[in-house]
Design an enzyme around this catalytic site. Sequence first.
Site, short mmCIF file in Angstrom:
data_model
loop_
_atom_site.label_atom_id
_atom_site.label_comp_id
_atom_site.label_asym_id
_atom_site.label_seq_id
_atom_site.Cartn_x
_atom_site.Cartn_y
_atom_site.Cartn_z
N LYS A 126 46.21 37.79 45.82
CA LYS A 126 45.44 37.00 44.85
C LYS A 126 44.95 35.81 46.25
CE LYS A 126 48.82 37.18 42.29
NZ LYS A 126 49.29 37.85 41.89
N VAL A 154 43.59 40.72 39.56
CA VAL A 154 43.84 40.11 37.89
C VAL A 154 44.53 41.42 37.01
CG1 VAL A 154 43.08 38.91 36.21
CG2 VAL A 154 42.26 38.31 38.20
N GLY A 209 65.13 42.04 36.33
CA GLY A 209 64.29 42.16 37.87
C GLY A 209 62.63 41.69 37.34
N ASP A 223 50.89 31.85 38.97
CA ASP A 223 50.45 33.00 39.51
C ASP A 223 49.45 33.08 38.59
OD1 ASP A 223 51.23 35.41 41.09
OD2 ASP A 223 51.27 36.38 39.03
N LYS A 227 45.02 33.52 38.59
CA LYS A 227 44.45 35.00 38.03
C LYS A 227 43.42 34.17 37.61
CE LYS A 227 48.40 38.20 37.88
NZ LYS A 227 49.58 38.16 37.74
N GLY A 341 53.75 46.21 38.45
CA GLY A 341 53.97 47.16 39.02
C GLY A 341 53.09 47.98 39.52
N1 LIG Z 1 53.78 44.04 42.50
C1 LIG Z 1 52.99 43.65 41.55
O1 LIG Z 1 52.91 44.16 40.30
C2 LIG Z 1 51.07 43.01 41.65
C3 LIG Z 1 50.80 43.28 40.67
C4 LIG Z 1 49.55 42.76 41.07
C5 LIG Z 1 49.02 42.16 42.67
N2 LIG Z 1 49.69 42.10 43.53
C6 LIG Z 1 50.51 40.70 44.27
O2 LIG Z 1 49.45 43.05 45.87
C7 LIG Z 1 50.57 41.91 47.53
C8 LIG Z 1 51.10 42.50 47.32
O3 LIG Z 1 52.56 42.42 46.61
P1 LIG Z 1 53.74 43.58 46.83
O4 LIG Z 1 54.92 43.18 45.49
O5 LIG Z 1 53.58 45.08 47.95
O6 LIG Z 1 54.55 42.19 48.48
P2 LIG Z 1 55.57 41.99 48.96
O7 LIG Z 1 56.60 44.15 48.75
O8 LIG Z 1 55.81 41.36 49.39
O9 LIG Z 1 54.67 42.97 50.49
C9 LIG Z 1 54.24 41.84 51.11
C10 LIG Z 1 53.91 42.48 52.51
O10 LIG Z 1 52.62 42.00 53.46
C11 LIG Z 1 53.24 41.41 54.66
N3 LIG Z 1 52.44 40.28 55.64
C12 LIG Z 1 52.90 39.60 55.34
N4 LIG Z 1 51.88 38.75 55.99
C13 LIG Z 1 50.95 40.00 56.21
C14 LIG Z 1 49.76 39.12 57.22
N5 LIG Z 1 49.87 38.05 57.97
N6 LIG Z 1 49.26 40.65 58.25
C15 LIG Z 1 49.77 41.42 57.21
N7 LIG Z 1 51.01 42.46 56.21
C16 LIG Z 1 51.59 40.71 56.05
C17 LIG Z 1 55.06 42.29 54.86
O11 LIG Z 1 55.75 41.96 56.12
P3 LIG Z 1 56.40 41.48 56.58
O12 LIG Z 1 57.65 42.80 55.53
O13 LIG Z 1 56.76 42.07 57.75
O14 LIG Z 1 57.17 40.82 55.49
C18 LIG Z 1 55.17 42.77 53.87
O15 LIG Z 1 54.71 44.32 53.94
C19 LIG Z 1 50.90 40.17 46.34
O16 LIG Z 1 49.80 39.57 46.89
C20 LIG Z 1 50.68 40.19 45.16
O17 LIG Z 1 50.78 38.99 44.54
C21 LIG Z 1 51.32 42.62 42.92
#
Ligand SMILES: NC(=O)c1ccc[n+]([C@@H]2O[C@H](COP(=O)([O-])OP(=O)(O)OC[C@H]3O[C@@H](n4cnc5c(N)ncnc54)[C@H](OP(=O)(O)O)[C@@H]3O)[C@@H](O)[C@H]2O)c1
Length: 364
Positions: A126, A154, A209, A223, A227, A341
């Site tokens: 986001k 979003v 969690g 957050d 959105k 998710g």
């Molecule tokens: N999870 C959900 O349900 C959900 C829903 C909607 C949107 N989102 C969004 O989707 C995104 C990812 O979520 P997630 O849950 O997968 O997060 P996450 O598990 O924290 O993963 C983030 C990843 O981004 C990498 N990263 C950090 N800085 C970077 C950079 N400069 N260049 C390339 N990669 C980089 C991290 O690398 P390292 O491993 O090296 O730290 C990690 O692999 C977030 O922005 C989140 O807000 C998530």
Amino acid sequence: MAQRVEIILFGLGNVGSCVLKQLAAAAQNHLLRYNLEFSLAAVADSNGYVANIPLNAVNALVQHKQAKKALADYSNGKKLNSALDLVQNLSNPSSTIVIDCSATESTIPALLRAMQSGAAITMANKKPLSSNYSNWLEFTAAPRIHRLRYESTVGAGSPFITVCNRLIAANDKINKIQGTFSGTLGFVMSGLERGESYSNIVQKAFKLGYTEPDPRDDLSGKDVARKALILARTIGYKLEMDDIKIEPLYPTQFESLNVEQFLGRLGELDEQYAQKREEAKNNNQVLRYVAKIEQNTITVGLQALSQNTPIGRLQGTENMVEFYTEIYGEKPLVVQGAGAGGEITAAGVIADCIELAGVLKSSP
Ligand SMILES: NC(=O)c1ccc[n+]([C@@H]2O[C@H](COP(=O)([O-])OP(=O)(O)OC[C@H]3O[C@@H](n4cnc5c(N)ncnc54)[C@H](OP(=O)(O)O)[C@@H]3O)[C@@H](O)[C@H]2O)c1
């Protein structure tokens, strides 16, 4: 001959891993249905990357990352100073999609560079589109807006942005958007409605969690505000994060506490929230944590709503958006679905990639 599209992925956490697995699982379907073949040009994490990964090898890469190892330490992994380095000299930009599944603003220069060179981008992250308005303008400048998708920023993969864009395409006037954009806060509101104490329901969400490791990341409302800002900008509001009125679900003096202290002191808020619940109940209303986008303003906070409204009826972790428009009149267009998710968020990203492949194919 099948259309070939190269993918560059930033971020291999929860969502990025699901994107890779879904890309691999859907490869045959993509070929049969769309005559389209995705290949993985590069996958990056915060300080390294792996190039040219066959789709049938993504599981090994995901397992490597799940074992908390850096991509730079993978068999042919390399160090990466900045995401920008990966897109500086794209060999085939008009057949490239860059996906941002990181959670940082530091990918912005790389995403813009990729777009400027003719590549398409999609993001679950986001932060780029909720950063300074000047960045929003860069991302959405015509004609490259056609090479931008951001459904999963979003409401995870639920098609809130797609519906919004269809209303815009139809030239319907959107007078108000109202929605719940946090599964965690939906869970908390449903618990309150059932008569549970505020502290109890937040602690339960934490143990299950459902919250971020620091529950204040959810309870602050920031957050949700990000959105709402993306949706508001989509319909033309020129707003910044600082313009949003946000009501956090804890007092400012709780900000300096560590997580354990914060959870321990939540009981001090029980009476206040029980009182709000009872006041609402006496008016046949329920409490919901709502983002309202109307008349060039965004407000994010607690609202007492009639139990007979779509959001008033909503239960648990699902998200909902009501679009009030000129053509739909008094009855809003309502979209409901999971708002979080990894798998659902990744599904939104994959659907974006299919659309973008179509745009790239028809671009001169
Ligand atoms: N999870 C959900 O349900 C959900 C829903 C909607 C949107 N989102 C969004 O989707 C995104 C990812 O979520 P997630 O849950 O997968 O997060 P996450 O598990 O924290 O993963 C983030 C990843 O981004 C990498 N990263 C950090 N800085 C970077 C950079 N400069 N260049 C390339 N990669 C980089 C991290 O690398 P390292 O491993 O090296 O730290 C990690 O692999 C977030 O922005 C989140 O807000 C998530």
